[in-house]
Design an enzyme around this catalytic site. Structure first.
Site, PDB file in Angstrom:
ATOM      1  N   LYS A  17      40.619  -0.760  -6.341  1.00  0.00           N
ATOM      2  CA  LYS A  17      40.151   0.061  -5.218  1.00  0.00           C
ATOM      3  C   LYS A  17      38.808  -0.473  -4.763  1.00  0.00           C
ATOM      4  CE  LYS A  17      41.489   3.817  -2.969  1.00  0.00           C
ATOM      5  NZ  LYS A  17      42.869   4.299  -2.863  1.00  0.00           N
TER       6      LYS A  17
HETATM    7  N1  GLU Z   1      45.231   3.446   0.014  1.00  0.00           N
HETATM    8  C1  GLU Z   1      46.594   3.677  -0.321  1.00  0.00           C
HETATM    9  C2  GLU Z   1      46.701   4.404  -1.647  1.00  0.00           C
HETATM   10  O1  GLU Z   1      45.779   5.061  -2.080  1.00  0.00           O
HETATM   11  C3  GLU Z   1      47.444   2.413  -0.226  1.00  0.00           C
HETATM   12  C4  GLU Z   1      47.029   1.296  -1.140  1.00  0.00           C
HETATM   13  C5  GLU Z   1      47.797   0.003  -0.888  1.00  0.00           C
HETATM   14  O2  GLU Z   1      48.688  -0.037  -0.074  1.00  0.00           O
HETATM   15  O3  GLU Z   1      47.440  -0.981  -1.561  1.00  0.00           O
HETATM   16  O4  GLU Z   1      47.728   4.399  -2.256  1.00  0.00           O
END
Ligand code: GLU
Length: 416
Positions: free
Chosen positions: A106
């Site tokens: 993240k």
């Molecule tokens: N931000 C989204 C989540 O929290 C998608 C993450 C992604 O597609 O890598 O799952």
């Protein structure tokens, strides 16, 4: 144990409940409760007024046992290392529950994007990516959109990385515009998955999704599309709240018109043909399905006792605190946890990454059919586990996820 804050603490509590049931050995337990890598960068940007501002950015790669780290980048004034680390851990379990070959990561930048011009936003994005460039790549770590980031920002991520390596590398980031290697269906994917698990939950709990009443907290990418698709299969969206206000109509809101209203006014507030309501009132409504689709820590012991929904589908990451979750489960609310409920975003990111690496693109129908199959597979695996171990769906999702990551960790063994 590294120092950690409350959100990572909440993740640990959730992890421990499942790890205990799995009888997880202490070595793997320790490995899976430590982030692999936490990166903090300072991003100096020349603002439009000529002054230099310095923004702090983070990228956490929590675990890369199953494949490249995967997870979004959020732009928000409240971003901090504890939050990004917890979110990276949740991505690890989410990818494992979704059964896709990714680890968890993240990123986040402390900023208020509503106060930045487009040029400042682009400069910040490019500088942040330049600062973490050695850590990311199609085989290493693949970012995506999250709170307050979108396709345009992903296009700048892709371009900055590509300029650095000297060739176009579309698979470094997902959630891109279609024209540069994005996938059909990606933008709607998270909302589509929320709709699928809400539909499956109604079947399991024993009510008809047609005519079922729904309240949604948050009307961004996840909340708005979940509401639209649920309305499309006959559910009645009676209430929606966003960052500014809320609207309520017991006969059902016209979601398409509400989306058009938001496109113009940036908020649901003031939508004609509905009464105003606030967040606290929304949570108390006597609805069949409640969907928190905003930020973490929204459902706490302050408001959980008043919740009357039969099913809670976590569109957001970490919207329910562990004690509130325990309380809801004991009262018989069927909670579909974030790492399952919103996993279709990253599942479709996986489809995008596959298509980019293949250089061959699927039709929207193919994407949606594959997503439907993947979501039903994940939902059923978690439900089966919940029934087998007589636990709630969150503990069951963790059992499925930890088991998958632990199995691969054991097979790979320890290096050195
Ligand atoms: N931000 C989204 C989540 O929290 C998608 C993450 C992604 O597609 O890598 O799952």
């Amino acid at each position: 144990m590294v120092e950690h804050g409350p959100l990572f603490g909440a993740m640990l509590q959730e992890f421990e409940g499942a790890a205990r049931i799995l009888n997880l050995e202490p070595g793997i337990w320790k490995t899976l409760t430590h982030p692999k890598r936490q990166i903090i960068v300072s991003c100096p940007i020349q603002m439009d007024n000529g002054e230099i501002e310095v923004f702090t950015g983070y990228r956490v790669q929590y675990n890369i046992t199953l494949g490249p780290a995967k997870g979004g980048i959020r732009y928000h004034p409240g971003v901090n290392l504890d939050e990004v680390t917890a979110l990276a851990a949740w991505m690890t379990w989410k990818c494992a529950v979704a059964h896709i070959p990714f680890g968890g990561g993240k990123g986040g930048v402390i900023c208020d994007p509503t106060t930045l011009s487009r040029r400042e936003l682009e400069a910040l994005t490019r500088r942040y990516i330049a600062e973490i460039i050695d850590a990311i790549g199609p085989e290493k770590d693949v970012p995506a959109p999250d709170v307050n980031t979108n396709e345009q920002i992903m296009a700048w991520v892709m371009d900055t990385y590509s300029m650095h390596v000297g060739h176009t590398e579309t698979a470094v980031v997902t959630g891109k515009p279609l024209e540069l290697g994005g996938s059909l269906g990606r933008r709607e994917a998270t909302g589509r998955g929320v709709m699928i698990v809400a539909r499956e939950s109604a079947k399991h709990v024993g009510f008809d999704i047609k005519g079922a009443t729904v309240a949604v907290q948050g009307f961004g990418n996840v909340g708005s599309i979940s509401a639209e698709l649920l309305a499309g299969i006959g559910a009645k969206i009676v209430a929606v709240c966003d960052w500014k206000g809320g609207v309520y109509n017991p006969k059902g809101l016209d979601v398409t018109q509400l989306i058009a209203h938001v496109a113009q006014h940036k908020t649901v507030e003031g939508f004609a043909g509905a009464d105003a309501l606030d967040n606290a009132q929304l949570f108390k409504l006597d609805v069949d399905i409640l969907i928190p689709a905003a930020l973490e820590n929204q459902i706490t012991m302050d408001n959980a006792p008043a919740i009357r929904a039969k099913v809670l589908v976590e569109g957001a990451n970490g919207p329910t605190t562990p004690d509130a979750h325990r309380h809801l489960h004991e009262r018989g609310v069927f909670v579909v946890p974030d790492i399952l409920a919103n996993s279709s975003g990253v599942t479709t990111s996986y489809f995008e990454w596959v298509q980019d690496r293949y250089g061959y693109f699927w039709t929207e129908k193919e994407v949606n059919e594959r997503l439907e199959a993947k979501m039903c597979e994940a939902f059923n695996a978690v439900l089966k586990t919940a029934i087998k171990f007589k636990v709630d769906m969150r503990t069951a999702a963790y059992i499925v996820a930890i088991n998958r990551v632990a199995t691969v960790t054991r097979l790979r063994g320890m290096y050195a």
